[in-house]
Design a protein around this motif. Structure first.
Motif, PDB file in Angstrom:
ATOM      1  N   UNK A  56       8.591   6.279  24.733  1.00 38.02           N
ATOM      2  CA  UNK A  56       7.676   7.090  23.929  1.00 38.02           C
ATOM      3  C   UNK A  56       8.448   7.919  22.901  1.00 38.02           C
ATOM      4  N   UNK A  57       9.562   8.522  23.312  1.00 42.47           N
ATOM      5  CA  UNK A  57      10.395   9.293  22.394  1.00 42.47           C
ATOM      6  C   UNK A  57      10.925   8.403  21.273  1.00 42.47           C
ATOM      7  N   UNK A  58      11.389   7.226  21.623  1.00 39.84           N
ATOM      8  CA  UNK A  58      11.908   6.286  20.627  1.00 39.84           C
ATOM      9  C   UNK A  58      10.799   5.836  19.675  1.00 39.84           C
ATOM     10  N   UNK A  59       9.598   5.584  20.216  1.00 40.37           N
ATOM     11  CA  UNK A  59       8.479   5.167  19.377  1.00 40.37           C
ATOM     12  C   UNK A  59       8.111   6.255  18.379  1.00 40.37           C
ATOM     13  N   UNK A  60       8.094   7.512  18.823  1.00 40.16           N
ATOM     14  CA  UNK A  60       7.783   8.624  17.923  1.00 40.16           C
ATOM     15  C   UNK A  60       8.835   8.747  16.831  1.00 40.16           C
ATOM     16  N   UNK A  61      10.078   8.557  17.208  1.00 42.28           N
ATOM     17  CA  UNK A  61      11.168   8.607  16.231  1.00 42.28           C
ATOM     18  C   UNK A  61      11.014   7.505  15.186  1.00 42.28           C
ATOM     19  N   UNK A  62      10.679   6.314  15.650  1.00 45.60           N
ATOM     20  CA  UNK A  62      10.493   5.194  14.723  1.00 45.60           C
ATOM     21  C   UNK A  62       9.260   5.396  13.838  1.00 45.60           C
ATOM     22  N   UNK A  63       8.196   5.983  14.393  1.00 46.13           N
ATOM     23  CA  UNK A  63       7.004   6.295  13.594  1.00 46.13           C
ATOM     24  C   UNK A  63       7.338   7.289  12.484  1.00 46.13           C
ATOM     25  N   UNK A  64       8.119   8.313  12.823  1.00 47.63           N
ATOM     26  CA  UNK A  64       8.530   9.309  11.837  1.00 47.63           C
ATOM     27  C   UNK A  64       9.356   8.667  10.727  1.00 47.63           C
ATOM     28  N   UNK A  65      10.283   7.808  11.117  1.00 45.37           N
ATOM     29  CA  UNK A  65      11.129   7.128  10.125  1.00 45.37           C
ATOM     30  C   UNK A  65      10.301   6.189   9.254  1.00 45.37           C
ATOM     31  N   UNK A  66       9.342   5.487   9.848  1.00 44.00           N
ATOM     32  CA  UNK A  66       8.483   4.584   9.077  1.00 44.00           C
ATOM     33  C   UNK A  66       7.650   5.365   8.064  1.00 44.00           C
ATOM     34  N   UNK A  67       7.116   6.522   8.476  1.00 49.47           N
ATOM     35  CA  UNK A  67       6.340   7.356   7.555  1.00 49.47           C
ATOM     36  C   UNK A  67       7.209   7.860   6.413  1.00 49.47           C
ATOM     37  N   UNK A  68       8.443   8.231   6.729  1.00 49.06           N
ATOM     38  CA  UNK A  68       9.385   8.684   5.698  1.00 49.06           C
ATOM     39  C   UNK A  68       9.666   7.570   4.691  1.00 49.06           C
ATOM     40  N   UNK A  69       9.895   6.369   5.194  1.00 50.53           N
ATOM     41  CA  UNK A  69      10.172   5.240   4.303  1.00 50.53           C
ATOM     42  C   UNK A  69       8.953   4.868   3.463  1.00 50.53           C
ATOM     43  N   UNK A  70       7.766   4.941   4.052  1.00 54.76           N
ATOM     44  CA  UNK A  70       6.550   4.659   3.290  1.00 54.76           C
ATOM     45  C   UNK A  70       6.386   5.665   2.150  1.00 54.76           C
ATOM     46  N   UNK A  71       6.693   6.926   2.419  1.00 58.92           N
ATOM     47  CA  UNK A  71       6.635   7.947   1.374  1.00 58.92           C
ATOM     48  C   UNK A  71       7.612   7.666   0.247  1.00 58.92           C
ATOM     49  N   UNK A  72       8.815   7.239   0.604  1.00 56.72           N
ATOM     50  CA  UNK A  72       9.808   6.911  -0.410  1.00 56.72           C
ATOM     51  C   UNK A  72       9.394   5.693  -1.237  1.00 56.72           C
ATOM     52  N   UNK A  73       8.763   4.714  -0.584  1.00 51.98           N
ATOM     53  CA  UNK A  73       8.288   3.528  -1.296  1.00 51.98           C
ATOM     54  C   UNK A  73       7.199   3.925  -2.291  1.00 51.98           C
ATOM     55  N   UNK A  74       6.251   4.755  -1.852  1.00 49.01           N
ATOM     56  CA  UNK A  74       5.182   5.213  -2.744  1.00 49.01           C
ATOM     57  C   UNK A  74       5.753   5.999  -3.920  1.00 49.01           C
ATOM     58  N   UNK A  75       6.736   6.829  -3.656  1.00 48.32           N
ATOM     59  CA  UNK A  75       7.374   7.613  -4.716  1.00 48.32           C
ATOM     60  C   UNK A  75       8.065   6.704  -5.722  1.00 48.32           C
ATOM     61  N   UNK A  76       8.759   5.689  -5.232  1.00 45.67           N
ATOM     62  CA  UNK A  76       9.444   4.742  -6.110  1.00 45.67           C
ATOM     63  C   UNK A  76       8.437   3.936  -6.931  1.00 45.67           C
ATOM     64  N   UNK A  77       7.315   3.533  -6.314  1.00 41.50           N
ATOM     65  CA  UNK A  77       6.286   2.793  -7.049  1.00 41.50           C
ATOM     66  C   UNK A  77       5.663   3.661  -8.127  1.00 41.50           C
ATOM     67  N   UNK A  78       5.423   4.937  -7.829  1.00 40.46           N
ATOM     68  CA  UNK A  78       4.851   5.850  -8.820  1.00 40.46           C
ATOM     69  C   UNK A  78       5.809   6.032  -9.980  1.00 40.46           C
ATOM     70  N   UNK A  79       7.087   6.174  -9.670  1.00 42.65           N
ATOM     71  CA  UNK A  79       8.088   6.336 -10.731  1.00 42.65           C
ATOM     72  C   UNK A  79       8.178   5.076 -11.574  1.00 42.65           C
ATOM     73  N   UNK A  80       8.051   3.928 -10.955  1.00 40.06           N
ATOM     74  CA  UNK A  80       8.098   2.656 -11.672  1.00 40.06           C
ATOM     75  C   UNK A  80       6.906   2.519 -12.615  1.00 40.06           C
ATOM     76  N   UNK A  81       5.713   2.969 -12.187  1.00 43.47           N
ATOM     77  CA  UNK A  81       4.518   2.894 -13.022  1.00 43.47           C
ATOM     78  C   UNK A  81       4.623   3.839 -14.206  1.00 43.47           C
ATOM     79  N   UNK A  82       5.252   5.000 -14.014  1.00 45.20           N
ATOM     80  CA  UNK A  82       5.420   5.971 -15.094  1.00 45.20           C
ATOM     81  C   UNK A  82       6.333   5.393 -16.177  1.00 45.20           C
ATOM     82  N   UNK A  83       7.365   4.657 -15.753  1.00 44.70           N
ATOM     83  CA  UNK A  83       8.295   4.054 -16.700  1.00 44.70           C
ATOM     84  C   UNK A  83       7.740   2.809 -17.344  1.00 44.70           C
ATOM     85  N   UNK A  84       6.617   2.332 -16.840  1.00 40.37           N
ATOM     86  CA  UNK A  84       6.008   1.128 -17.413  1.00 40.37           C
ATOM     87  C   UNK A  84       6.486  -0.150 -16.768  1.00 40.37           C
ATOM     88  N   UNK A  85       7.031  -0.065 -15.573  1.00 45.98           N
ATOM     89  CA  UNK A  85       7.581  -1.254 -14.907  1.00 45.98           C
ATOM     90  C   UNK A  85       6.633  -1.814 -13.969  1.00 45.98           C
TER      91      UNK A  85
END
Length: 85
Positions: A56-85
């Motif tokens: 359970x502890x490991x699953x929570x840790x992995x969930x937290x990391x997955x949420x962090x990575x999803x946030x970074x992906x969304x941020x990168x996609x938003x930055x890409x759209x702003x640049x016109x990519x």
């Protein structure tokens, strides 16, 4: 395992069913902990000796990391759209 218990005798269907039921009940304890967890490939040996609390502890840790990575992906996609990519 069942063969060792019966020492060469053929186990009855009831004994086989009881053994399978006991094994299933033993494995069901951790099975309900997969709320929202997507399936992924993992090395079974890595978690073989973990108990339910450690899993359970490991699953929570992995969930937290997955949420962090999803946030970074969304941020990168938003930055890409702003640049016109």
């Amino acid at each position: 395992m069942i063969v060792c218990i019966f020492h060469g005798r053929t186990p009855s269907r009831a004994a086989v069913a009881a053994a399978l039921l006991a094994a299933g009940a033993g494995l069901a304890g951790c099975a309900s902990m997969g709320d929202g967890m997507s399936t992924a490939f993992a090395d079974p040996a890595k978690y073989q000796l973990y108990d339910c609390k450690q899993l359970e502890t490991e699953r929570k840790s992995l969930d937290t990391r997955a949420a962090e990575l999803e946030g970074l992906i969304e941020k990168a996609q938003a930055a890409s759209q702003v640049r016109g990519g």
